[in-house]
Design an enzyme around this catalytic site. Structure first.
Site, short mmCIF file in Angstrom:
data_model
loop_
_atom_site.label_atom_id
_atom_site.label_comp_id
_atom_site.label_asym_id
_atom_site.label_seq_id
_atom_site.Cartn_x
_atom_site.Cartn_y
_atom_site.Cartn_z
N CYS A 47 -0.20 4.01 2.45
CA CYS A 47 0.15 3.65 3.83
C CYS A 47 1.57 4.11 4.16
O CYS A 47 1.82 4.65 5.24
CB CYS A 47 0.05 2.14 4.03
N CYS A 75 0.84 -1.22 0.00
CA CYS A 75 0.00 0.00 0.00
C CYS A 75 0.87 1.26 0.00
O CYS A 75 1.45 1.63 1.03
CB CYS A 75 -0.92 -0.03 1.23
#
Length: 103
Positions: free
Chosen positions: A32, A29
């Site tokens: 993230c 991700c």
């Protein structure tokens, strides 16, 4: 931020003696990874709140338990309860404002 797991979540988050911010993330991700420095800075600025991260790929049961369907999702827990949630990549000031009552 230190990692928590499905096994350690109860002790390190829900039974912690202070509020804890949990960063639900995954290695793949990009957003993230983008918010991690902001959360690290907030963690360094306070002792009143703990900051941890949980890899949802390796620890799916906690993510399922709290309905984490998109990443990043950041949840503040206090007294064993979910108190505030931020979805998506946001700037540091957004996290600071959302969690201000606890920071």
């Amino acid at each position: 931020m230190r990692e928590v797991t499905d096994e350690s979540f109860e002790t390190e988050v829900l039974a912690a003696g202070r509020p804890v911010v949990v960063d639900f993330w995954a290695p793949w991700c990009g957003p993230c990874k983008a918010i991690e420095p902001a959360l690290d800075e907030l963690a360094e600025a306070t002792d009143k709140v703990g900051f941890v991260k949980l890899d949802i790929d390796e620890n799916p049961s906690i993510a399922d338990r709290y309905g984490v369907l998109s990443l990043p999702t950041v949840i503040l827990f206090a007294d064993g309860e979910r108190r505030a949630t931020v979805y998506g990549a946001r700037p540091k000031k957004h996290f600071a404002k959302r969690f201000a009552d606890w920071l």
